[in-house]
Write an enzyme that holds these catalytic residues in place. Structure first.
Site, PDB file in Angstrom:
ATOM      1  CG  HIS A  62      -3.307  -2.867   9.538  1.00 27.27           C
ATOM      2  ND1 HIS A  62      -3.121  -1.938   8.625  1.00 27.27           N
ATOM      3  CD2 HIS A  62      -2.720  -3.896   9.154  1.00 27.27           C
ATOM      4  CE1 HIS A  62      -1.844  -2.675   7.314  1.00 27.27           C
ATOM      5  NE2 HIS A  62      -2.577  -3.483   8.093  1.00 27.27           N
ATOM      6  CD  GLN A  88      -0.884   0.195   3.642  1.00 29.23           C
ATOM      7  OE1 GLN A  88      -1.673  -1.160   4.056  1.00 29.23           O
ATOM      8  NE2 GLN A  88      -1.114   0.941   4.311  1.00 29.23           N
ATOM      9  CB  CYS A 142      -4.792  -0.703   5.684  1.00 28.86           C
ATOM     10  SG  CYS A 142      -5.691  -0.445   6.623  1.00 28.86           S
TER      11      CYS A 142
END
Length: 472
Positions: A419, A277, A283
């Site tokens: 995340h 990324q 993400c």
């Protein structure tokens, strides 16, 4: 500047200046009431909460000497009928003996050679009710850290002619880090700042390693010259912990059979190569495309690498590189009509104008579902239906190298997920159950781009936001 030349300059610099981290003001994330907000150790509220927690800690201690916070590892606050602080610290012995007259503000020197005395890592939860001028200690949980080998204090100014072995070892380690990850800096001042951050991060690594409950190895990674705030702002996704922003999903049908002992969709062709990324908090897009790649493969027998950049550019609800939610991304894909391939809509790692073409749609979805919170049921669903989009608290991931990670809960608050990842399988290593997690930080992260996390105790909140697209 070449790494070896900078190495020499840094040796001279460290011999004439103290090592102390000064990262400047830490602007907290702005969230809705009830959302967790990261704070710096210099925040006035944190300072007062620590003073209160120290006082209560020492009142309940049988030791002859006052113990004080020697280092703040992390601090957050949450607005809940007042302010609830959650602070993780290291506590060490001082030379001040306990007396009734001893003031909380008294200056107490830490004892020399702290490695010979017990050092604790403590989680304090302090509730501040401002309108009552009242503090309450909601939780105090402490655990001894493993004894460390004697280490010289690097912060003491060194002689130019006789740099300490400790400083040389640190700078050699930093030089190796620079060469391995092809790192360069704008000048000497920035390089010295990165060394100081690197040093503080190595202290955090020691604490993580000493309190690790699994088999993980933590150490130098490509993120080792970043502060926690820089790491979070660049690579993570604070929107995930703001529950009020979640779009409700219908519940998934439960698996028809109990999960097998192990399963790995990489072995069955449903997982594409690890992607990167870059310096973008996207993400969420990688988690969702990885899930849809698996779903499309299972329905059509064809594995395609689908476009994350399409979501970064065209999802009007999420915030591109500043974060997003898988639930929103599913809706965006349905509204757009599908996803293009990575080849047709390639990744740049920054938001651009939307360039989506319905004529290039390679995969579509019909709906999306939320999985149960029970890890055994998640495993059963994954084995029957494909890789699962998930989210977790990534605090320990900054320094993860290999093994099955099982951080203590004080490092990995399950309600502060930040995340998004992809669950591709599960199993055991030497009797330790794990989730196999496809990450989006490149092949040079962890175990060939994968993170392995302890399975069965809701570690790091891995069970809180599991979902999947549905392809009919």
């Amino acid at each position: 500047m070449e790494a070896h030349a900078l190495f020499l300059c840094l040796i001279l610099a460290v011999c004439s200046s103290a090592f102390s981290v000064d990262d400047g003001p830490n602007a907290p994330l702005i969230g809705a009431p009830g959302a967790m907000v990261r704070l710096s150790e210099s925040d006035p509220g944190v300072v007062k909460a620590i003073q209160f927690a120290e006082e209560r800690y020492n009142m309940g201690s049988n030791g002859m000497h006052i113990r004080r916070v020697s280092r703040v590892i992390s601090a957050t606050k949450q607005l809940v009928k007042g302010i609830r602080y959650s602070i993780t610290v290291e506590i060490g012995n001082t030379q001040c003996k306990k007396t009734a007259e001893l003031s909380v503000s008294a200056v107490c020197e830490f004892v020399p050679e702290p490695h010979k005395l017990k050092t604790e890592v403590c989680l304090f939860e302090v509730w501040d009710i401002p309108w009552q001028s009242k503090y309450t200690l909601l939780k105090q949980k402490c655990q001894l850290s493993a004894p460390q080998e004697p280490r010289k204090v690097v912060s003491v100014p060194l002689s130019v002619n006789q740099p300490s072995q400790e400083s040389v070892e640190l700078l050699t380690q930093f030089k190796d880090f620079m060469e391995k990850y092809n790192r360069s800096y704008s000048g000497q001042e920035e390089a010295e700042r990165r060394v100081r951050i690197f040093q503080e991060n190595m202290k955090t690594v020691q604490v993580l390693q000493s309190l690790e409950q699994g088999s993980a190895e933590y150490g130098v990674t490509k993120f080792s010259d970043l502060t926690e705030d820089e790491f979070r702002a660049t690579y993570l996704n604070p929107l995930l912990s703001q529950w009020s922003l979640q779009r409700p999903l219908k519940p998934a049908a439960r698996a028809s059979n109990p999960p097998p002992a192990s399963w790995d969709w990489r072995e069955h062709g449903a997982v594409s190569d690890v992607k990167n990324q870059g310096m973008c908090g996207s993400c969420w897009a990688f988690s969702v495309t990885g899930n849809i790649e698996g779903q499309w493969f299972l329905k059509n027998g064809k594995l395609m690498s689908l476009s994350e950049q399409e979501l970064v550019d065209c999802d009007g609800v999420d915030q591109a590189c500043r974060g997003g939610l898988p639930s929103n991304a599913y809706a965006a894909i349905e509204n757009l009509g599908g996803l293009e391939t990575e080849t047709d809509y390639s990744y740049t790692g920054k938001k651009q104008s939307c360039d989506f073409s319905t004529g290039k749609v390679a995969a579509y979805i019909n709906s999306s579902v939320e999985l149960p919170k029970d890890e055994n049921e998640i495993a059963g669903w994954l084995a029957e239906n494909g890789p699962v989009s998930a989210a977790l608290n990534a605090f320990a991931m900054q320094f993860y190298k290999k093994g099955v990670s099982h951080p203590m809960k004080i490092f990995c608050n399950p309600w502060m997920i930040d995340h998004a990842v992809l669950l591709v399988g599960f199993g055991e290593r030497k009797g330790v159950p794990f989730w196999a997690i496809k990450n989006s930080w490149g092949m040079d992260y962890g175990e060939q781009g994968y993170y392995y996390l302890y399975r069965g105790k809701d570690a790091c909140g891995i069970n809180t936001m599991c979902s999947s697209a549905v392809v009919n």
